[in-house]
Structure formats: structure tokens, C-alpha cells
Design a protein around this motif. Structure first.
Motif, mmCIF file in Angstrom:
data_model
loop_
_atom_site.group_PDB
_atom_site.id
_atom_site.type_symbol
_atom_site.label_atom_id
_atom_site.label_comp_id
_atom_site.label_asym_id
_atom_site.label_seq_id
_atom_site.Cartn_x
_atom_site.Cartn_y
_atom_site.Cartn_z
ATOM 1 N N LYS A 144 0.995 -1.135 -0.030
ATOM 2 C CA LYS A 144 0.026 -0.035 -0.042
ATOM 3 C C LYS A 144 0.939 1.247 -0.069
ATOM 4 N N GLY A 145 2.060 1.261 -0.242
ATOM 5 C CA GLY A 145 3.015 2.407 -0.548
ATOM 6 C C GLY A 145 3.519 2.623 0.749
ATOM 7 N N PHE A 146 3.576 2.125 1.808
ATOM 8 C CA PHE A 146 4.266 2.295 3.218
ATOM 9 C C PHE A 146 3.196 3.217 3.738
ATOM 10 N N THR A 147 1.925 2.911 3.764
ATOM 11 C CA THR A 147 0.840 3.741 4.260
ATOM 12 C C THR A 147 0.610 2.805 5.849
ATOM 13 N N ALA A 148 0.069 3.525 6.812
ATOM 14 C CA ALA A 148 -0.106 2.781 7.832
ATOM 15 C C ALA A 148 -1.519 1.462 7.570
ATOM 16 N N ASP A 149 -1.084 0.359 7.763
ATOM 17 C CA ASP A 149 -2.147 -0.586 8.016
ATOM 18 C C ASP A 149 -2.679 -0.771 9.262
ATOM 19 N N ASP A 150 -1.824 -0.787 10.254
ATOM 20 C CA ASP A 150 -2.289 -1.213 11.540
ATOM 21 C C ASP A 150 -1.728 -0.012 12.562
ATOM 22 N N THR A 151 -2.281 0.317 13.446
ATOM 23 C CA THR A 151 -1.585 1.467 14.653
ATOM 24 C C THR A 151 -1.817 0.794 15.852
ATOM 25 N N PHE A 152 -0.985 0.622 16.787
ATOM 26 C CA PHE A 152 -1.037 0.188 18.177
ATOM 27 C C PHE A 152 -0.690 1.436 19.100
ATOM 28 N N GLU A 153 -1.457 1.959 19.785
ATOM 29 C CA GLU A 153 -1.411 3.217 20.669
ATOM 30 C C GLU A 153 -0.837 2.745 21.854
ATOM 31 N N HIS A 154 0.486 2.654 22.235
ATOM 32 C CA HIS A 154 1.189 2.499 23.422
ATOM 33 C C HIS A 154 0.680 3.473 24.301
ATOM 34 N N GLY A 155 0.617 4.850 24.232
ATOM 35 C CA GLY A 155 0.102 5.592 25.207
ATOM 36 C C GLY A 155 1.247 6.695 25.720
ATOM 37 N N ASP A 156 2.396 6.342 25.386
ATOM 38 C CA ASP A 156 3.573 7.344 25.779
ATOM 39 C C ASP A 156 4.839 6.990 24.772
ATOM 40 N N HIS A 157 5.729 7.901 24.772
ATOM 41 C CA HIS A 157 6.770 7.896 23.707
ATOM 42 C C HIS A 157 7.517 6.409 23.660
ATOM 43 N N VAL A 158 6.991 6.028 22.137
ATOM 44 C CA VAL A 158 7.509 4.414 21.802
ATOM 45 C C VAL A 158 8.942 4.456 21.377
ATOM 46 N N ARG A 159 9.993 3.942 22.051
ATOM 47 C CA ARG A 159 11.200 3.854 21.788
ATOM 48 C C ARG A 159 11.767 2.691 20.810
#
Length: 396
Positions: free
Chosen positions: A266-281
Motif C-alpha cells: 500500500k505504498g508504506f501507508t499505515a495498515d495497523d496502529t498500536f497506541e502504546h500511550g507514551d513515547h515508543v522507543r
């Protein structure tokens, strides 16, 4: 030596509460912690022992090979830098060399078996923050990224610079991570993907005789051309290629609090998003799980199919800086190693029964720790502590 103990300086009520909370967690044994005397800023699996060993980058100015099984052998240490080491990679002929990017603006190298120092690569004008090794046109190459906003391609054998990559279209800030994209690479053309302190992800084509930045149709507006992948709102800290997936999708972790699967088809568009809730390192993926970690100290394990949070793993008492999957032969169990500013390496099982047991174990009260008196080894000065804190904050 100048003290780095925060209790020797003025602290706000919030800082005191944060310190006391962390001190209360120091004695926990979740994840079978291996304790080092310095902060751990990066890690990579040992390709010659991918089921049981990792290399870690230490703020004490060294790289250490850590055996994560048994008693956790940490005796193999590669020394040289007098400033913190921020990143580590393994490569060169036969994967016999370990490389380290340091605050002194250099990349150091050692023979893995003998620990003998090798070539030093000097060319950045600020901290080296990311390194990766690859093959290009029959040569072993090293690619590095720095706080100087440059990506440098090196000939490992000669130490010479092959190329210096910079974005002439969209302002590129400090480099945070680099990853090789094997699905878009060939023997004579290497594809590198970079993450930086701006929200843009960039793809680069590199040949021995030149380089160029990918420019391709914008999925949202096919008639337009785009030079970057823009799916996050702020700093992108980590990139991972899903080598086990059929599509070899790109995963990203960001200061906007999310980890995303960027679909290749899909041209490197977001397929899935995981909301961790703080800065994800950091982010790591397996066939079954997506694991995220960062500033809030906990690992979150997500069901990859449903996208739902399966569990949280507590144990670290400061920011998690890297996640590394360790796995053996096909069919063997997978584990994830987490490393942190707290100086511990923790190894977590990834089968459901063991994850459930780990969560139950976390419900038991933690035994108070006996106060340890620091011996000074591996500790940063107050100025270095402040500089590290600023580094961790400057991309927010």
C-alpha cells in the motif's frame, strides 16, 4: 568525582515522587534481570548465537556481549571510547566485527573473538546515533547516522567514505535509526530506510558509484510525487522490517505514542496502529505478537491478529531503549530481550502460558531492596547525566 545522585540536587515534588517510585521497583526480578553498572542505550542480537546472546551499547563507553541464558555471562567487554556508546552493530567479513557508534563522533570496531581494536571511522561532526552493516557490490559496507543530520556510507575494509546522504527537499533532523530493506535491495544497489527526529521516514538507493533518495507516486495523490513516508506526528525512533511476513512490511515506533505497520503493497501507508500511550522507543514483531516499549518503562504485548492488548510486562524502572527478539531454529520458542536506562537486560518468554505466568507473578508484592552503594564504575557525571537526559528529550 562530581556526584550524579539526584538527591544531592534540588528536586521538585514530581521528581521526588518519580525517583521514589523507581527506587521501589529496583528489587523486582521480573524478566530475570541481568544488571550492569551503566545505562544501556542500544542492543543487537549476536548473529552467531541468535537464540542466546546480544551485544549492548553502554553509557560507560563500552560494548558488552551478554549471554541471556543461565547466569547471564557479561564478561566479554569491548573497550576504547571514553564517552557513552549509543548504538551497536555486527558485520564485516563473516560477521566477525562488532561496531559501536559513540558520543565522541566516531565509530569504533573490534574483532569479536579476540576483542582486538580495529579501524576507527571518523567523519561525523556530532554524536553517532545509528549504524547498520550490509553488502554492496561485493564490498562490506557500514552505514551510519548522526546528530549532525547526515548519513555516511563507509567501505569497511579501507575506512573510506563512499557517500554522504542528505535530504535536499525536506529538512532532515538528527538520525534516530537505520535499517536495511532486503526486499528492495540487490547485489549492486542497497536500500536503506532512515528514521529521524522529524516525523519523516526516508528510503535511499545506494550504489558504489552514487546514491539517490526514493521518489515515488504519493498513494493519496498518485499524480504527485513524494520523497518521504509521513505517517507519524513527531520523532520516529525505531524501524523494523518484518522478515517473517510475506510482504516484508515496515514497522515504526514514534514519540507520538504509537507503533505502526506500514504496508509495502500500500505504498508504506499505515495498515495497523498500536497506541502504546507514551513515547515508543522500540518495537518488535513476531508471527503472533507486536511488542512495544519506551518511556513508561513497561512492555506492552499486542495480539497481532486482533490488534488488542494482550498484557503488560512490568520490571524496568527507567526508559526502555531497545527490544531484541532472540530465537533459535525453526519451531523453537521465541523470547524478547528488553534493555533500559536502568542498566538491566530482561528476557521475556513469548508463549501464551509463560506470558500468563509472568503477569500473575507481577501481582505479588516486591521484596524491598537492600540499598547498593555505587562504586563509581560506569556512572555518568552530573553533566553527562544532564546531556543524556537532554538527548532523550530533545526529539519530543
Amino acid at each position: 568525582m562530581q556526584s550524579s545522585d539526584p538527591r544531592h540536587f534540588f528536586e521538585t515534588d514530581a521528581e521526588i515522587a518519580k525517583r521514589e517510585r523507581r527506587e521501589a521497583k529496583t528489587s523486582n526480578t521480573y524478566g530475570n534481570p541481568i544488571k550492569l553498572k551503566s545505562k544501556i542505550l542500544g542492543a543487537v542480537v549476536d548473529p552467531r548465537a541468535p537464540s542466546s546472546a546480544i551485544f549492548v551499547a553502554e553509557s560507560a563507553g563500552s560494548v558488552r556481549r551478554v549471554q541471556v541464558d543461565g547466569e547471564g555471562d557479561t564478561k566479554t567487554v569491548y573497550r576504547g571510547p571514553t564517552t557513552p556508546v549509543s548504538c551497536v552493530a555486527v558485520g564485516g567479513p563473516g560477521n566477525k566485527t562488532v561496531f559501536a557508534g559513540a558520543w565522541d563522533k566516531n565509530i569504533w570496531s573490534w574483532d569479536i573473538d579476540t576483542k582486538a581494536p580495529g579501524r576507527k571511522y571518523a567523519g561525523h561532526s556530532d554524536f553517532v546515533k545509528a549504524i547498520v552493516c550490509a553488502k554492496l557490490g561485493g564490498k562490506d559496507v557500514l552505514v551510519s547516522g548522526g546528530a549532525d543530520k547526515k548519513i555516511i556510507v563507509w567501505d569497511i575494509a579501507t575506512g573510506s567514505k563512499l557517500h554522504v546522504l542528505q535530504d535536499s527537499v525536506v529538512n532532515m533532523l538528527s538520525i534516530q535509526d537505520l535499517v536495511v530493506d532486503p526486499a528492495s535491495s540487490s547485489p549492486d544497489e542497497l536500500c536503506i530506510i532512515s528514521a529521524s527526529s522529524d516525523p519523516h521516514i526516508r528510503r535511499w538507493k545506494i550504489r558504489l558509484d552514487g546514491w539517490e533518495q526514493f521518489a515515488e507516486p504519493d498513494p493519496a495523490t498518485p499524480a504527485a510525487e513524494r520523497h518521504t513516508i509521513l505517517e507519524h506526528e513527531t520523532t520516529v525512533y525505531k524501524l523494523v522490517i518484518d522478515h517473517d511476513g510475506d510482504e516484508a512490511d515496515l514497522w515504526s515506533a514514534s514519540g507520538d505514542g504509537s507503533a505502526k505497520c506500514l504496508s509495502r503493497i500500500k505504498g508504506f501507508t499505515a495498515d495497523d496502529t498500536f497506541e502504546h500511550g507514551d513515547h515508543v522507543r522500540a518495537v518488535a514483531v513476531t508471527d503472533q505478537w507486536v511488542i512495544t516499549a519506551g518511556r513508561d518503562e513497561d512492555l506492552k504485548v499486542w495480539d497481532r491478529t486482533s490488534g488488542k492488548l494482550y498484557c503488560s510486562l512490568e520490571g524496568h524502572y527507567d526508559e526502555v531503549t531497545e527490544l531484541v527478539i532472540v530465537r533459535g531454529s525453526v519451531g523453537s520458542s521465541e523470547r524478547v530481550c528488553s534493555v533500559s536506562i536502568d542498566g538491566t537486560i530482561r528476557t521475556w518468554p513469548l508463549d501464551k502460558a509463560s506470558l500468563d505466568a509472568a503477569v500473575e507473578e507481577q501481582k505479588k508484592p516486591i521484596k524491598p531492596a537492600e540499598e547498593e552503594k555505587p562504586d563509581g564504575e560506569g556512572l555518568l557525571t552530573a553533566d553527562e547525566e544532564a546531556e543524556l537526559a537532554a538527548l532523550m528529550e530533545d526529539d519530543d
